[in-house]
Design a protein around this motif. Structure first.
Motif, PDB file in Angstrom:
ATOM      1  N   UNK A 124       0.795  -1.132  -0.183  1.00 26.53           N
ATOM      2  CA  UNK A 124      -0.021   0.199   0.129  1.00 26.53           C
ATOM      3  C   UNK A 124       0.761   1.387   0.023  1.00 26.53           C
ATOM      4  N   UNK A 125       1.805   1.307   0.745  1.00 30.17           N
ATOM      5  CA  UNK A 125       2.706   2.488   0.750  1.00 30.17           C
ATOM      6  C   UNK A 125       3.577   2.555  -0.523  1.00 30.17           C
ATOM      7  N   UNK A 126       3.966   1.378  -1.041  1.00 31.72           N
ATOM      8  CA  UNK A 126       4.898   1.499  -2.365  1.00 31.72           C
ATOM      9  C   UNK A 126       3.736   2.066  -3.521  1.00 31.72           C
ATOM     10  N   UNK A 127       2.384   1.746  -3.264  1.00 29.89           N
ATOM     11  CA  UNK A 127       1.485   2.372  -4.327  1.00 29.89           C
ATOM     12  C   UNK A 127       1.437   3.848  -4.048  1.00 29.89           C
ATOM     13  N   UNK A 128       1.516   4.250  -3.028  1.00 33.65           N
ATOM     14  CA  UNK A 128       1.424   5.815  -2.537  1.00 33.65           C
ATOM     15  C   UNK A 128       2.717   6.368  -3.241  1.00 33.65           C
ATOM     16  N   UNK A 129       3.714   5.760  -2.938  1.00 37.62           N
ATOM     17  CA  UNK A 129       4.948   6.289  -3.306  1.00 37.62           C
ATOM     18  C   UNK A 129       4.984   6.394  -5.099  1.00 37.62           C
ATOM     19  N   UNK A 130       4.655   5.387  -5.753  1.00 39.04           N
ATOM     20  CA  UNK A 130       4.725   5.326  -6.848  1.00 39.04           C
ATOM     21  C   UNK A 130       3.710   6.450  -7.594  1.00 39.04           C
ATOM     22  N   UNK A 131       2.642   6.256  -6.997  1.00 36.24           N
ATOM     23  CA  UNK A 131       1.688   7.297  -7.518  1.00 36.24           C
ATOM     24  C   UNK A 131       2.090   8.828  -7.271  1.00 36.24           C
ATOM     25  N   UNK A 132       2.817   9.020  -6.359  1.00 36.55           N
ATOM     26  CA  UNK A 132       3.509  10.417  -6.060  1.00 36.55           C
ATOM     27  C   UNK A 132       4.596  10.899  -6.972  1.00 36.55           C
ATOM     28  N   UNK A 133       5.370   9.753  -7.348  1.00 37.21           N
ATOM     29  CA  UNK A 133       6.259   9.751  -8.353  1.00 37.21           C
ATOM     30  C   UNK A 133       6.002   9.610  -9.913  1.00 37.21           C
ATOM     31  N   UNK A 134       4.474   9.375 -10.119  1.00 39.89           N
ATOM     32  CA  UNK A 134       4.120   9.197 -11.465  1.00 39.89           C
ATOM     33  C   UNK A 134       4.856   8.023 -12.195  1.00 39.89           C
TER      34      UNK A 134
END
Length: 119
Positions: free
Chosen positions: A48-58
């Motif tokens: 879940x945190x990895x998905x947040x990070x990936x989304x923030x970094x597009x």
């Protein structure tokens, strides 16, 4: 340093973000210190945190977990600039046919030019 941490640092720096700026882009849901711990291999993010990070970094989540040795782009996937190209192509399936043809024409022309320069 972990693979995820290495890739996180690489893409974060390529996008010009500090740890604080990245944390802010994630709305503070992941602290600066935890991001630093991930980058330095002291912690691993949940999916879940990895998905947040990936989304923030597009960036696609797969960038962080894919083994670049198994990728068709193995020689370039770790190049931070290449990630920007992948991001631009994320919606390729939604492009109109003329835009797809234009990109294909450009890539073919570029290959011809590259090949002629190597002869």
């Amino acid at each position: 340093m972990s693979i995820i941490g290495t890739k996180l640092r690489k893409i974060r720096k390529a996008t010009g973000l500090s740890l604080k700026q990245l944390s802010t882009k994630i709305n503070g849901k992941i602290s600066i210190s935890f991001l630093s711990d991930i980058e330095n291999g002291r912690s691993n993010p949940s999916f879940e945190n990895l998905k947040l990070i990936a989304a923030a970094l597009e960036t696609p989540v797969s960038y962080f977990i894919e083994d670049s040795k198994d990728s068709i782009f193995s020689s370039t996937i770790d190049d931070a600039d290449f990630i920007h190209i992948i991001n631009l192509l994320q919606d390729f399936k939604d492009w109109n046919i003329e835009d797809k043809k234009e990109l294909l024409f450009y890539l073919k022309a570029k290959k011809v030019i590259r090949d002629s320069n190597h002869q």
